[in-house]
Design a protein around this motif. Structure first.
Motif, PDB file in Angstrom:
ATOM      1  N   GLY A  39       0.804  -1.218   0.000  1.00  0.00           N
ATOM      2  CA  GLY A  39       0.000   0.000   0.000  1.00  0.00           C
ATOM      3  C   GLY A  39       0.832   1.260   0.000  1.00  0.00           C
ATOM      4  O   GLY A  39       2.037   1.240  -0.183  1.00  0.00           O
ATOM      5  N   LEU A  40       0.137   2.344   0.212  1.00  0.00           N
ATOM      6  CA  LEU A  40       0.763   3.657   0.231  1.00  0.00           C
ATOM      7  C   LEU A  40       1.018   4.106   1.657  1.00  0.00           C
ATOM      8  O   LEU A  40       0.426   3.589   2.597  1.00  0.00           O
ATOM      9  N   VAL A  41       1.854   5.095   1.816  1.00  0.00           N
ATOM     10  CA  VAL A  41       2.052   5.740   3.103  1.00  0.00           C
ATOM     11  C   VAL A  41       1.014   6.861   3.148  1.00  0.00           C
ATOM     12  O   VAL A  41       1.221   7.937   2.582  1.00  0.00           O
ATOM     13  N   ALA A  42      -0.118   6.576   3.789  1.00  0.00           N
ATOM     14  CA  ALA A  42      -1.301   7.443   3.693  1.00  0.00           C
ATOM     15  C   ALA A  42      -1.025   8.879   4.101  1.00  0.00           C
ATOM     16  O   ALA A  42      -1.432   9.810   3.401  1.00  0.00           O
ATOM     17  N   HIS A  43      -0.355   9.096   5.220  1.00  0.00           N
ATOM     18  CA  HIS A  43      -0.168  10.472   5.680  1.00  0.00           C
ATOM     19  C   HIS A  43       0.689  11.279   4.706  1.00  0.00           C
ATOM     20  O   HIS A  43       0.444  12.459   4.500  1.00  0.00           O
ATOM     21  N   VAL A  44       1.652  10.638   4.083  1.00  0.00           N
ATOM     22  CA  VAL A  44       2.484  11.354   3.114  1.00  0.00           C
ATOM     23  C   VAL A  44       1.659  11.705   1.879  1.00  0.00           C
ATOM     24  O   VAL A  44       1.739  12.817   1.356  1.00  0.00           O
ATOM     25  N   LEU A  45       0.850  10.763   1.426  1.00  0.00           N
ATOM     26  CA  LEU A  45       0.003  11.003   0.264  1.00  0.00           C
ATOM     27  C   LEU A  45      -0.997  12.125   0.528  1.00  0.00           C
ATOM     28  O   LEU A  45      -1.142  13.046  -0.281  1.00  0.00           O
ATOM     29  N   VAL A  46      -1.681  12.081   1.667  1.00  0.00           N
ATOM     30  CA  VAL A  46      -2.667  13.114   2.005  1.00  0.00           C
ATOM     31  C   VAL A  46      -1.998  14.475   2.128  1.00  0.00           C
ATOM     32  O   VAL A  46      -2.486  15.468   1.584  1.00  0.00           O
ATOM     33  N   TYR A  48       0.717  15.525   0.731  1.00  0.00           N
ATOM     34  CA  TYR A  48       1.134  15.981  -0.602  1.00  0.00           C
ATOM     35  C   TYR A  48      -0.059  16.477  -1.406  1.00  0.00           C
ATOM     36  O   TYR A  48       0.004  17.546  -2.027  1.00  0.00           O
ATOM     37  N   LEU A  49      -1.151  15.734  -1.404  1.00  0.00           N
ATOM     38  CA  LEU A  49      -2.326  16.146  -2.179  1.00  0.00           C
ATOM     39  C   LEU A  49      -2.894  17.473  -1.675  1.00  0.00           C
ATOM     40  O   LEU A  49      -3.270  18.335  -2.478  1.00  0.00           O
ATOM     41  N   LEU A  50      -2.936  17.647  -0.364  1.00  0.00           N
ATOM     42  CA  LEU A  50      -3.442  18.909   0.177  1.00  0.00           C
ATOM     43  C   LEU A  50      -2.482  20.056  -0.124  1.00  0.00           C
ATOM     44  O   LEU A  50      -2.913  21.178  -0.394  1.00  0.00           O
ATOM     45  N   TRP A  51      -1.200  19.794  -0.092  1.00  0.00           N
ATOM     46  CA  TRP A  51      -0.229  20.832  -0.453  1.00  0.00           C
ATOM     47  C   TRP A  51      -0.415  21.236  -1.913  1.00  0.00           C
ATOM     48  O   TRP A  51      -0.380  22.414  -2.246  1.00  0.00           O
TER      49      TRP A  51
END
Length: 89
Positions: A39-46, A48-51
């Motif tokens: 899977g993904l590293v959720a907190h990093v993905l979130v 990044y997307l919000l940034w």
């Protein structure tokens, strides 16, 4: 000694050649949980997307109907609050 966190593919692709050329030793920390689970590293993905959406407004209800609230993502603090809500959900 240089330490590198998270072991992104870009580390191997971009950083390793430079470190080798300069002769700098390095230790790479790889997050094994995402590798084991695929899977993904959720907190990093979130984060990044919000940034990336920092010039927009975010409606938490678009994540799930149980969440509510709109926030402008122009500040780091606002993005952090939105990220905490999404990740906690």
């Amino acid at each position: 000694m240089i330490t590198i966190d998270d072991g992104w593919s870009g580390t191997f692709q971009h950083m390793l050649p430079v470190l080798g050329e300069l002769g700098f030793p390095a230790t790479l920390y790889v997050a094994t949980r995402p590798l084991e689970r695929g899977g993904l590293v959720a907190h990093v993905l979130v984060d990044y997307l919000l940034w990336r959406a920092r010039d927009r407004e975010f409606d938490l209800a678009t994540v799930d109907k149980q969440l509510s609230g709109r926030t402008a993502l122009g500040t780091r603090e606002a993005r952090e609050r939105a990220a905490v809500s999404v990740i906690a959900f």
